[in-house]
Design an enzyme around this catalytic site. Sequence first.
Site, mmCIF file in Angstrom:
data_model
loop_
_atom_site.group_PDB
_atom_site.id
_atom_site.type_symbol
_atom_site.label_atom_id
_atom_site.label_comp_id
_atom_site.label_asym_id
_atom_site.label_seq_id
_atom_site.Cartn_x
_atom_site.Cartn_y
_atom_site.Cartn_z
ATOM 1 N N GLU A 174 -16.716 -62.527 88.015
ATOM 2 C CA GLU A 174 -15.298 -62.270 88.270
ATOM 3 C C GLU A 174 -15.083 -61.252 89.375
ATOM 4 O OE1 GLU A 174 -16.462 -59.400 84.921
ATOM 5 O OE2 GLU A 174 -17.079 -61.326 85.747
ATOM 6 N N ASP A 188 -11.681 -57.121 90.712
ATOM 7 C CA ASP A 188 -12.249 -57.598 89.446
ATOM 8 C C ASP A 188 -11.134 -58.230 88.618
ATOM 9 O OD1 ASP A 188 -14.917 -57.099 89.594
ATOM 10 O OD2 ASP A 188 -14.970 -55.630 87.972
#
Length: 389
Positions: free
Chosen positions: A300, A257
């Site tokens: 993301e 992430d």
Amino acid sequence: MDLTTLWHLTTGTLLVAAAMTLWEWKAQARRSRELGLWASAYGFFAFGCILALNRSLLPGVAGPAATNVVMMLGYLLVLQGALALDGRRLHPAFIAAPLAFIGAAWFAVGAGSADLLWNHVSSFPIALVCALTALALLRSRTARGLRSRPIAVAVFAGHALFYCARAFAVPALASAYGDAVLSIVARLTMYEAVIFSVTMAMSLLALVREEDHARLLASARTDFLTDLNNRQGFFELAPKRLSQAEKDASHALLAVDLDHFKAINDRYGHEAGDRVLKLFANIVREVAGPDAMSARLGGEEFAILLPNVTGEDALLVGQSIVRRFAETAARDDELGIPATVSIGLAEAGSQEADLTTLLATADRALYQAKKLGRNRVESAKPDRVARAA
């Protein structure tokens, strides 16, 4: 069927092949050059058939000479199209020179040896160009992996062998058994010409269509921004990679992430956020290497599958990605953004390497990395994959 009917049948088949190829040419902009060359070749073949049927109407050896030159031009254009699949081409001189030589040979030898040239000698250049076409398709990077490539190679290799036999074996048979052999070979040649006309056009069209289908499929599996696999591509292709990996090897998966990515978008704008995503994808490609399968799962979120890689080695890959990304994002002239990533690592043996389980375990390790302050790699405990399964 008599020979005249076979000539007409071959001509019609070639005209249909030219029409089909031109129709495909309208729909395949990426391969318009190759398809244009092949359609032109079929047109020249058909014109050559018409010349062959009427060769006696021209004076001396002009008829068979013109037929041979036109037919050879068709074969050379087919070869040119096969080379063009990989961006290669014959220099125009390598097309003009053989045609000029063949035409000059006919007029130099004269009518006295016209039968020898027509039945045997003229077969060798055809065999040679067809063999080169088969070799070009066999070595083609574009056609590699396409199911239709072996068929196309076999079509041209078979045609080359047939004409080699006409050039070298038939003269010996005619000498041993008389001119009746030539009549049989002439009929066989026309039957083979009909078959070749059909299979040549179909196999080359199949190559182009299959390549286009593979390109569209790859596009559907690719994230448009980062050029990594997208979620669909990852979940379709990663299980296959695991099943093809070495037996008894360990496999690792990194769940990634980008830290505080929403804040980056809010503060610097979505264009800057897109550049951050592209930068991360480039670093992943460089650090993880060609054997890794990397994907943008959404937003993301990323995943990096490392087949045949132990947890220890995967940890080094993850740490290198964390370090390189933070350093590069901060000093990049276009970005200069303090961007970091958090990574969760899961490892499994070949018997435990279920993709869903690996990803779920890596996600839990990723949560732990965020909890401990982000910008780091956390590994799942070795027994967690087995428990998750």
